[in-house]
Scaffold this motif. Structure first.
Motif, short mmCIF file in Angstrom:
data_model
loop_
_atom_site.label_atom_id
_atom_site.label_comp_id
_atom_site.label_asym_id
_atom_site.label_seq_id
_atom_site.Cartn_x
_atom_site.Cartn_y
_atom_site.Cartn_z
N VAL A 1 -8.27 3.50 -6.32
CA VAL A 1 -8.36 3.57 -4.86
C VAL A 1 -7.69 4.85 -4.37
CG1 VAL A 1 -7.66 2.49 -2.68
CG2 VAL A 1 -8.53 1.08 -4.55
N ARG B 1 -10.51 0.99 4.58
CA ARG B 1 -11.10 1.47 3.33
C ARG B 1 -10.33 0.98 2.11
NH1 ARG B 1 -14.74 6.27 4.02
NH2 ARG B 1 -15.00 6.49 6.25
N ILE B 2 -9.00 0.96 2.21
CA ILE B 2 -8.18 0.45 1.11
C ILE B 2 -8.54 -1.01 0.84
CG2 ILE B 2 -5.83 -0.22 0.46
CD1 ILE B 2 -4.86 2.29 2.05
N MET C 1 -11.99 -1.35 -0.85
CA MET C 1 -12.00 -0.98 -2.27
C MET C 1 -11.22 -1.96 -3.12
SD MET C 1 -11.95 3.18 -2.36
CE MET C 1 -11.03 3.59 -0.88
N LEU C 2 -10.08 -2.44 -2.62
CA LEU C 2 -9.30 -3.42 -3.38
C LEU C 2 -10.06 -4.74 -3.49
CD1 LEU C 2 -5.65 -2.73 -2.15
CD2 LEU C 2 -6.66 -2.11 -4.36
N LEU D 1 -0.78 4.62 -1.32
CA LEU D 1 -2.05 4.60 -0.60
C LEU D 1 -1.87 4.89 0.88
CD1 LEU D 1 -3.56 1.43 -2.32
CD2 LEU D 1 -3.87 3.84 -2.95
N SER E 1 -5.46 -0.06 -7.83
CA SER E 1 -4.89 0.79 -6.78
C SER E 1 -4.89 2.27 -7.18
CB SER E 1 -3.48 0.33 -6.41
OG SER E 1 -2.63 0.38 -7.53
N TYR F 1 0.83 -1.20 0.00
CA TYR F 1 0.00 0.00 0.00
C TYR F 1 0.88 1.26 0.00
CZ TYR F 1 -3.79 -3.16 1.54
OH TYR F 1 -4.70 -4.19 1.65
#
Length: 151
Positions: free
Chosen positions: A62, A48-49, A52-53, A25, A59, A20
């Motif tokens: 995202v 949240r990451i 969404m992933l 991210l 990415s 990340y």
């Protein structure tokens, strides 16, 4: 907090947290000795990451969404052009997911038909439960003994 604690609190592996960071991210502060230090807000950010992933968003998308949803204040973009761009990007990803789901659904239905035919030793259409409704189509045809089928 250090990377191990963030990992324990979020369920994301240390390796994923580093990924990340590589993708931009997450942006931990680095100590003089190079250790990553994360903020309390990074716990929510990682959640949240991951969400969404797991929805198959790339990415880069995202990162765009996080910029509007988490960086600064949790809100949609104020500028109509920014909001439209983000909505268009997310809609494109939603459309791709919908297409993938339909393709997977079709593949699943075909596989279910094949499995039913194999279990029932059925040849051709018209058997009970045939999703083709009597359409001339065979999912499996009867043959001699199977050789070399893997289990």
């Amino acid at each position: 907090m250090r990377i191990g604690e963030l990992s324990a609190r979020t369920g994301a592996s240390v390796r994923m947290l580093r990924y990340y960071e590589e993708q931009g991210l997450l942006t931990p502060v680095r100590t003089e000795s190079g250790y990553r230090i994360y903020q309390e807000s990074d716990v929510d950010r990682v959640a949240r990451i991951r969400c969404m992933l797991s929805a198959a968003l790339p990415s880069g998308v995202v990162g765009q969404a996080l910029r509007f949803l988490l960086d600064g204040r949790a809100a949609i973009p104020d500028e109509p052009a920014d909001r439209a761009r983000l909505a268009d990007t997310l809609q494109g990803e939603l459309d791709l997911l919908t297409e993938k789901i339909e393709s997977l659904r079709s593949s699943r239905d075909l596989l279910a038909t094949i499995v039913a035919d194999v279990r029932g030793d059925v040849v051709g259409p018209g058997h009970p439960g045939d999703p083709g409704g009597g359409v001339a189509r065979r999912s499996v045809r009867k043959a001699g003994p199977a050789v070399g089928l893997a289990r």
